[in-house]
Design an enzyme around this catalytic site. Structure first.
Site, PDB file in Angstrom:
ATOM      1  N   ASP A  96      42.463  36.607  43.231  1.00 28.37           N
ATOM      2  CA  ASP A  96      42.610  37.908  43.886  1.00 28.37           C
ATOM      3  C   ASP A  96      42.148  37.782  45.333  1.00 28.37           C
ATOM      4  O   ASP A  96      41.329  36.924  45.671  1.00 28.37           O
ATOM      5  CB  ASP A  96      41.833  38.996  43.153  1.00 28.37           C
ATOM      6  CG  ASP A  96      40.552  38.480  42.499  1.00 28.37           C
ATOM      7  OD1 ASP A  96      40.014  37.448  42.928  1.00 28.37           O
ATOM      8  OD2 ASP A  96      40.083  39.106  41.542  1.00 28.37           O
ATOM      9  N   GLU A 157      41.656  45.219  42.738  1.00 26.11           N
ATOM     10  CA  GLU A 157      40.786  46.381  42.563  1.00 26.11           C
ATOM     11  C   GLU A 157      41.585  47.664  42.414  1.00 26.11           C
ATOM     12  O   GLU A 157      41.070  48.672  41.947  1.00 26.11           O
ATOM     13  CB  GLU A 157      39.818  46.500  43.756  1.00 26.11           C
ATOM     14  CG  GLU A 157      38.896  45.307  43.951  1.00 26.11           C
ATOM     15  CD  GLU A 157      37.828  45.190  42.874  1.00 26.11           C
ATOM     16  OE1 GLU A 157      37.723  46.109  42.033  1.00 26.11           O
ATOM     17  OE2 GLU A 157      37.117  44.168  42.860  1.00 26.11           O
TER      18      GLU A 157
END
Length: 408
Positions: A96, A157
Site C-alpha cells: 500500500d 485506508e
C-alpha cells in the site's frame, strides 16, 4: 490498515523474542538504500488516490534499478513486472502507498513535510520493503521463476484501492495466480514474522444511523418526539446484539464512536446522527449483525415516535490466508515465526483473497527500549528500518517455495 474505532488500543500479546530470521548477505547489502527510501517516502505522505508525488518517486526508483516493464493504473497505482526464464506461477507482491490524516509527533529529522498527513500505519516501510525487493530482483534475475508482479497500490485506508484495481482488471490482465503482502506491526518484537492460516483479520463495515424525531420546546416535550432519547435507547439496544444474537463461540465487535445532534439545551432535537463500526471473522456473523442492526434500530425508534434510517458501508472482507502459503512462510521464517492471534483490524488485501489464494503476514517492529511501541495510526508511530529486511528475505524465498512442484 483500517482502524475506525477512536483511540483503539489492541491488547498486546506478549511474545518472547525468538531467534532472528537469517538474512542473506545480498539482502543485507540493500539496507542503506532501504533506509533512504523509507525516510524519503515518509516525508511526502499523501492520502488515498492523491499519491502523485509518491508514485513519481516509486517510478524513478524502478527506473534506477533498470526495470523496463512498468504500468500506471488508477492514476496513482504502479505495477512493475519481472519475467523469468524458468516457467512458474505468476506471483503478485503488493504494498500500500497511501498515508493518513494524522499530525506527526515523532520528532524525527525526516518527519512529514505535509502538515496534517503522516505515514502513521507503516506504508512507508512497506514501500521501502517492496523497492528493496525490486532492487534485489534486478540484481538477481536468476532467482526469478515464472512472472513476478510488484503492485504499489493506492488508497488502502480508503476508499479501498484493492477493489478498484480488481474492478479495473488487474488480476486478469496480469493473470495472477497468488498474491502476497505484509504489514509492519508494533504488537510483535523486532524480527518476528507472524501469521496464521485462514481468518487473521476481520471483515468490517461502517454504520450510519439517522434518527428523525419532532423538534419542540424542552418545556413542552409532549409536543415533540425526542430524537436524543430515541438515539440513547437505540445505542443501548444495539449493544445487546453481540451478547444476545451472536454465539459466544464467535467473535464480533460493534462500536459507536460518534453521535451528533441538538441545537440548544432547552430544545428537543428533531434529528440525531450516530456513526459506528462493526467487525467479525465470519460472513455469517457479519450478516447477522447487519440484519439485527437494521431491525433493532428501526423498531426502537418507532417506540419513541421517531424514525431511524439505517445505512451501511460494507468495506473489506476477512483476511483469509491460504494454509499452504502459510506453511511455505513458516518454512522460510523458521524460529522467527510465531502464530498470531486474529485481530479485529481490517485490511483491503482481503479483497484480493476473495478472488485468488493469498498470504498476508506481520513483520514485528516493537522495541520498548528504543520507544518503538506506539500503535498503528498514532502520530508517534516509528520503527527501525533494519527489520524491513526480514520482509525482503521472506519475499525472495517465497518465489522458490511457492513454485515447488510446478513445472519449471
Amino acid at each position: 490498515m483500517i482502524i475506525r474505532e477512536n483511540g483503539e488500543n489492541i491488547m498486546r500479546k506478549k511474545k518472547k523474542r525468538n531467534d532472528l530470521m537469517e538474512i542473506s548477505s545480498a539482502v543485507n547489502d540493500l539496507l542503506t538504500e532501504v533506509v533512504a527510501d523509507r525516510r524519503a517516502l515518509h516525508q511526502i505522505p499523501e492520502l488515498g488516490l492523491q499519491e502523485k508525488e509518491t508514485s513519481a518517486y516509486i517510478k524513478k526508483r524502478l527506473a534506477d534499478f533498470g526495470v523496463t516493464e512498468v504500468y500506471d493504473l488508477l492514476d496513482t497505482a504502479v505495477v512493475a513486472v519481472y519475467r523469468g526464464e524458468k516457467e512458474g506461477k505468476t506471483l503478485a507482491f503488493r504494498t500500500d502507498i497511501d498515508a493518513l490524516p494524522v499530525m506527526e509527533e515523532t520528532g524525527v529529522e525526516f518527519a512529514s513535510k505535509h502538515p496534517g498527513k503522516m505515514h502513521a500505519c507503516g506504508h512507508d516501510g512497506h514501500m521501502a520493503t517492496m523497492l528493496g525487493f525490486a532492487q534485489y530482483l534486478s540484481l538477481h534475475p536468476e532467482e526469478i521463476i515464472g512472472t513476478i508482479v510488484l503492485l504499489f497500490q493506492p488508497a488502502e485506508e480508503g476508499p479501498g484501492g484493492a477493489q478498484l484495481l480488481i474492478d479495473d482488471g488487474f488480476l486478469t490482465k496480469f493473470q495472477i495466480d497468488q498474491i502476497i503482502g505484509l504489514h509492519v506491526f508494533p504488537e510483535f518484537d523486532e524480527g518476528i514474522i507472524a501469521c496464521k492460516s485462514h481468518a487473521m483479520m476481520a471483515r468490517n463495515g461502517e454504520i450510519y444511523l439517522t434518527v428523525k424525531g419532532i423538534s419542540s420546546h424542552g418545556a413542552q416535550p409532549q409536543q415533540g418526539a425526542d430524537a436524543i432519547l430515541a438515539a440513547s435507547a437505540i445505542i443501548q439496544g444495539l449493544h445487546a446484539i453481540v451478547s444476545r444474537n451472536i454465539s459466544p463461540m464467535e467473535s464480533a465487535v460493534l462500536t459507536f464512536g460518534k453521535i451528533t445532534g441538538g441545537e440548544a439545551m432547552n430544545i428537543i432535537p428533531g434529528m440525531v446522527k450516530i456513526e459506528g463500526t462493526m467487525r467479525a471473522f465470519s460472513d455469517d456473523v457479519y450478516d447477522t449483525m447487519t440484519e439485527r442492526v437494521q431491525c433493532v434500530a428501526t423498531e426502537i425508534a418507532k417506540g419513541y415516535g421517531c424514525e431511524c434510517v439505517v445505512e451501511f458501508n460494507h468495506m473489506y472482507r476477512v483476511v483469509d490466508n491460504d494454509p499452504s502459503m502459510v506453511d511455505a512462510l513458516k518454512k522460510i521464517a523458521k524460529t522467527s515465526y510465531v502464530q498470531t492471534p486474529p485481530y479485529m483490524l481490517a485490511e483491503d488485501f482481503s479483497m484480493y483473497q476473495k478472488e485468488i489464494p493469498g498470504l498476508f503476514f506481520f513483520v514485528g517492529i516493537r522495541n520498548e527500549s528504543k520507544g518503538y511501541v506506539a500503535p498503528l495510526h498514532s502520530g508517534k508511530m516509528n520503527f527501525d528500518e533494519t527489520y524491513l529486511l526480514g520482509g525482503i528475505e521472506c519475499y525472495r524465498q517465497l518465489i522458490a517455495e511457492l513454485n515447488k512442484g510446478e513445472s519449471v
